[in-house]
Design a protein around this motif. Structure first.
Motif, PDB file in Angstrom:
ATOM      1  N   LEU A  63       0.831  -1.215   0.000  1.00  0.00           N
ATOM      2  CA  LEU A  63       0.000   0.000   0.000  1.00  0.00           C
ATOM      3  C   LEU A  63       0.862   1.260   0.000  1.00  0.00           C
ATOM      4  O   LEU A  63       0.566   2.235  -0.692  1.00  0.00           O
ATOM      5  N   GLY A  67       0.032   2.066  -3.530  1.00  0.00           N
ATOM      6  CA  GLY A  67      -1.307   2.609  -3.335  1.00  0.00           C
ATOM      7  C   GLY A  67      -2.366   1.612  -3.788  1.00  0.00           C
ATOM      8  O   GLY A  67      -2.200   0.402  -3.700  1.00  0.00           O
ATOM      9  N   LYS A  69      -5.749  -0.620  -3.892  1.00  0.00           N
ATOM     10  CA  LYS A  69      -6.455  -1.413  -2.885  1.00  0.00           C
ATOM     11  C   LYS A  69      -5.691  -2.686  -2.592  1.00  0.00           C
ATOM     12  O   LYS A  69      -4.866  -3.117  -3.405  1.00  0.00           O
ATOM     13  N   LEU A  93      -5.379   2.963   8.737  1.00  0.00           N
ATOM     14  CA  LEU A  93      -6.403   3.305   7.753  1.00  0.00           C
ATOM     15  C   LEU A  93      -7.699   3.693   8.466  1.00  0.00           C
ATOM     16  O   LEU A  93      -8.033   3.118   9.512  1.00  0.00           O
ATOM     17  N   GLU A  97     -12.577   2.503   5.505  1.00  0.00           N
ATOM     18  CA  GLU A  97     -11.831   1.988   4.358  1.00  0.00           C
ATOM     19  C   GLU A  97     -11.422   0.522   4.549  1.00  0.00           C
ATOM     20  O   GLU A  97     -10.850  -0.081   3.644  1.00  0.00           O
ATOM     21  N   GLN A 116     -15.077   2.780  -2.340  1.00  0.00           N
ATOM     22  CA  GLN A 116     -14.516   3.549  -1.230  1.00  0.00           C
ATOM     23  C   GLN A 116     -13.492   2.770  -0.418  1.00  0.00           C
ATOM     24  O   GLN A 116     -12.695   3.354   0.313  1.00  0.00           O
ATOM     25  N   LYS A 118     -10.301   0.561   0.918  1.00  0.00           N
ATOM     26  CA  LYS A 118      -8.863   0.496   0.693  1.00  0.00           C
ATOM     27  C   LYS A 118      -8.339  -0.912   0.992  1.00  0.00           C
ATOM     28  O   LYS A 118      -7.468  -1.423   0.300  1.00  0.00           O
ATOM     29  N   ASP A 140      -6.822  -1.942  -9.974  1.00  0.00           N
ATOM     30  CA  ASP A 140      -6.076  -1.117  -9.024  1.00  0.00           C
ATOM     31  C   ASP A 140      -5.721  -1.859  -7.739  1.00  0.00           C
ATOM     32  O   ASP A 140      -5.297  -1.239  -6.757  1.00  0.00           O
TER      33      ASP A 140
END
Length: 841
Positions: A63, A67, A69, A93, A97, A116, A118, A140
């Motif tokens: 992460l 970055g 997810k 976090l 998330e 939304q 993460k 992603d």
């Protein structure tokens, strides 16, 4: 050993995404996390030593660097909730998330939350369904953790998710974590291949850097003698088995090569017979199949009396008796229950009140444990639900012992399962001490976080090394633990015990061999060890044997140990028929399976991970063409057909279809039946196969039935003439085309060819019938007209635009109908025929 490497109190991890003073820093965990960051990896670590912590380190690093997810997949809802709570507790976090996805979260809500989130923790089936229905994308996602990674075999959701992930993600990275990947090279290799693993890292409880954190785990096995009454009943059953074995040999077949005939031997014979039926169909083969069915039932009954007790055996025999008395009973069931020795066994079971000596021993062991340590927690594992109930009843009368039964969700014969909510409540009360003994089936083997479990009692050994390791891992987490295995002398209990131990040893050797081939070979691009503060020392391997084992192993070394790894019998009240058993039965047919040698050249070769579908050269869609579409009943997402269609580049839509399983055009729909389901539906009135097919033929002009599998004539030992008669009726009376496929992949290939023929060559639209899904008035009007055969959605709209209403369309004559675009003379005549012809019922 350098004691300075292991101070009494290690510092806590420091990382921007990890809350201060929440996670202890252990060098072996840092070492494994560092290796995992060098490429997609499989980490093997004993239960209770922090596999989730290693995943946390890798997740934090990915992460921070990439970055996007991260996704954590766990096989059950309780595990998902457990992991979600942990990551919310230790990561910086925002809580909103860190999300949990299970089947209880509505699909539309999951789609909204995905945007939304993460860090998402989910069951794999949920992610698989969301990928198939295009609700989410993995583009992603910078990392996926596969918890209990040994499940990544066959058609399990892990394999599909990993495949889609490496196809679509910008920066894919995988961590598989498990305590027990399997004993055979082939199974371990299959897991690695499915998850696209580049590195393998293994730690054992004997490794030098792990040893300071390992609580002592005392493993003992207690033997009991089978009572004379039970031995008598076993002798009746063995006489039946030997008689049927003689029949098999008289028919010219053989089962096994040693003194003992195991269930694995019977399964291999059954497979051989199925192959010979496909080649010819000699009547003696059908006779042999029926006899093998009897032998498998008797084999299970022998296991019941040897390892479980008379109460469990009584329930099983009464179930067989009820089955033999039903109108849908097979010849094998009737013949077996009419056997003189079976009647004697049933009579003796009912009149005999002797309990298995394991039961009294279990009372003694649990009672002594709780007397000596009243705050203890005990888990008793049994293979069968009936036995779990018997053990609970036996323990309930002991002062200070408060037992509770813990089983799976599925309902069995006269036995309703526990919902996930009920399971969660039981575990919470067990942790809190309201219950101090959990009597559990296989559902409790994986992932239970109960740190204070002091004793794990195996009511019987199990031959599966994976399940054995998982069970033993429920104790010895934060303080000393005990594992006790109950074994009945001179029975299959002994064979199972040594089989499991041999496989555990073989697994460890295989894992270190694979680590040597696939272990990190130096600093690779993408390595991020600098995210952590130190590196672990090199480990070595040592160990000790359980006292007395060498002597016992020598005594049993000539005993047949070729037992199926998850030996369970047909039609049992068993809590789980493990997927591993079917995988082992079909090992010879797995053409894509790799061995350890194959992994020497896997790195960087993407083609090694591609799944080829028979009859399909490529799943690529030609530029500029419209992709083929299929509408699939939402219940079919559980099969592998939808996943294979997705790999083939098909456009998939899911709906609650009332008629058919797959719709490939406005006139062609397909009903899919597995061979066992097809055979069962012929003798089970509730399944109503012909009503389904009648609807299919009524609604669609081109109905198709696909029968999938290679054991149509052997799955239920039906008379071949009954099956032939049904097939003839379906083809002639219902005018339904019957196609055959070997497996789910071949079914998908057939469906694609059908879709191409209908949509590309015949220009047909996809239009499911049989369900009023329209919401607006215009849609309902279009649906009403398009339900007429040969009228697709476009033609329906043209007719309504031309005539202005459904009523005007109904009144239009032949000449008027032919004026409408897409309505030719034949279609116009067909419309008038349907509207004018008298109804004859």
């Amino acid at each position: 050993m350098n004691e300075s490497l292991f101070p009494e109190k290690l510092a806590c991890m420091k990382h921007p995404l990890i809350k201060p003073d929440t996670v202890e820093q252990r060098l072996y965990q840092l070492n494994l996390a560092g290796k995992a960051l060098e490429g997609s990896s499989l980490v093997v670590l004993p239960t209770g030593l922090g596999k989730t912590i290693i995943a946390l380190f890798v997740i934090a690093s990915r992460l921070q660097r990439f970055g996007g997810k991260v996704l954590i997949l766990s096989p059950t809802k309780p595990l998902v909730e457990q992991h979600t709570a942990f990551f919310k507790k230790v990561m910086t976090l925002p809580e909103e998330e860190v999300l949990a996805f299970t089947g209880s979260v509505a699909p539309a809500e999951r789609e909204r939350l995905w945007a939304q989130g993460k860090l998402i923790v989910s069951t794999p089936q949920v992610i698989e369904n969301d990928l198939l229905t295009k609700r989410i994308s993995l583009e992603d996602v910078s990392h996926i953790t596969f918890d209990e990674a040994h499940r990544a075999v066959g058609n399990y959701a892990y394999t599909f998710i990993a495949e889609k992930y490496f196809e679509s993600a910008k920066n894919p990275h995988v961590l598989g974590i498990t305590a027990s990947p399997g004993s055979s090279d082939e199974k371990i290799s299959e897991v690695c291949q499915a998850l696209h693993v580049e590195n393998v890292a293994v730690k054992t409880e004997r490794d030098r850097d792990v040893l300071p954190y390992v609580q002592e785990k005392e493993i003992e096995w207690f033997q009991v003698q089978l009572p004379a009454e039970m031995a008598e009943i076993r002798s009746y059953l063995e006489k039946i088995f030997d008689d049927r074995l003689g029949t098999i040999r008289d028919l010219g077949f053989s089962a096994g090569s040693g003194k003992y005939v195991s269930k694995k031997d019977l399964l291999l014979l059954q497979k051989q017979l199925q192959g010979e039926i496909r080649m010819g169909g000699d009547p003696k083969i059908f006779t042999a199949m029926s006899v093998v069915a009897e032998m498998m039932k008797v084999n299970h009954a022998v296991e019941m009396v040897e390892t479980q007790g008379l109460e469990t055996l009584r329930k099983y025999l009464e179930k067989l008796d009820a089955e033999a008395s039903s109108s849908s009973a097979t010849k094998a069931a009737k013949r077996l229950m009419d056997d003189l020795y079976m009647r004697k066994a049933l009579y003796r079971v009912k009149e005999c009140d002797v309990e298995h000596p394991k039961l009294e021993l279990a009372r003694k062991i649990v009672s002594e444990q709780l007397e000596g340590s009243p705050d203890s927690r005990v888990i008793v594992f049994t293979n069968y639900r009936d036995t779990a109930e018997i053990v609970v009843n036996a323990l309930s009368g002991i002062p200070g012992v408060v037992p509770i039964r813990f089983v799976g969700q599925g309902s069995r014969y006269k036995d309703k399962g526990l919902t996930q909510k009920q399971q969660g409540e039981i575990l919470d009360k067990f942790r809190a001490g309201e219950y101090n003994v959990l009597v559990a089936t296989s559902v409790a083997e994986e992932g239970l976080d109960i740190p204070s479990t002091d004793l794990v009692l195996f009511y019987e050994p199990i031959p599966s090394e994976i399940r054995s390791i998982q069970r033993k891992g429920r104790t010895g987490r934060q303080h000393k633990g005990r594992v006790i295995v109950l074994v009945t002398k001179n029975t299959r209990d002994e064979a199972y015990y040594w089989s499991s131990k041999n496989k555990e040893k073989k697994m460890l050797n295989s894992m270190h061999g694979l680590e040597a081939v696939l272990g990190p070979t130096g600093s690779k691009k993408g390595s991020k060890l600098s995210d952590f503060e130190s590196r672990a020392v090199i480990s070595d391997i040592g160990g000790k044997k359980i006292e007395g084992e060498e002597k016992e192993r020598a005594r049993h070394e000539n005993r047949d140990l070729t037992i199926d790894p998850t030996d369970t019998a047909v039609d049992l009240d068993c809590d789980r028929v493990s997927k591993e058993s079917k995988e082992e039965e079909n090992e010879e047919e797995k053409e894509r399976q790799k061995t350890l040698i194959d992994f020497e050249t896997l790195s960087g070769k993407e083609s090694a991970y591609k799944t080829k579908v028979p009859g399909m050269e490529s799943s690529e869609i030609e530029p500029g063409t419209v992709p083929l579409r299929i509408v699939i009943d939402h219940r079919e997402t559980k099969s592998g057909v939808a996943k294979t269609l997705d790999r083939l580049g098909m456009g998939l839509s899911f709906a609650a279809l009332e008629i058919g399983d797959y719709v490939v055009s406005d006139r062609l729909a397909v009903e899919r039946k597995r061979t066992d389901d097809f055979a069962s539906s012929l003798i089970d009135g509730k399944r109503n196969l012909f009503a389904q097919l009648s609807d299919l033929a009524r609604v669609y002009e081109k109905p198709v039935l696909i029968i999938e599998g290679g054991d149509l004539f052997t799955s239920r030992q039906l008379n071949p003439n009954a099956i032939y008669g049904s097939l003839i009726s379906i083809a002639i009376d219902f005018r339904i085309s019957i196609l055959y496929s070997r497996d789910e992949e071949e079914t998908a290939a057939i469906l694609k060819i059908l879709a191409k023929r209908e949509q590309t060559e015949n220009k047909r639209d996809v239009n499911p019938h049989g369900k009023k899904s329209a919401s607006t008035l215009a849609e309902q009007q279009e649906y009403l007209i398009s339900s007429i055969s040969n009228i697709g959605p476009k033609a329906a709209r043209n007719l309504l635009l031309h005539f202005g209403s459904v009523e005007a369309f109904m009144k239009a004559d032949l000449a008027e109908l032919k004026k409408v675009k897409l309505i030719g003379p034949k279609t116009a005549a067909r419309i008038r025929e349907i509207l004018e012809s008298p109804y004859k019922g």
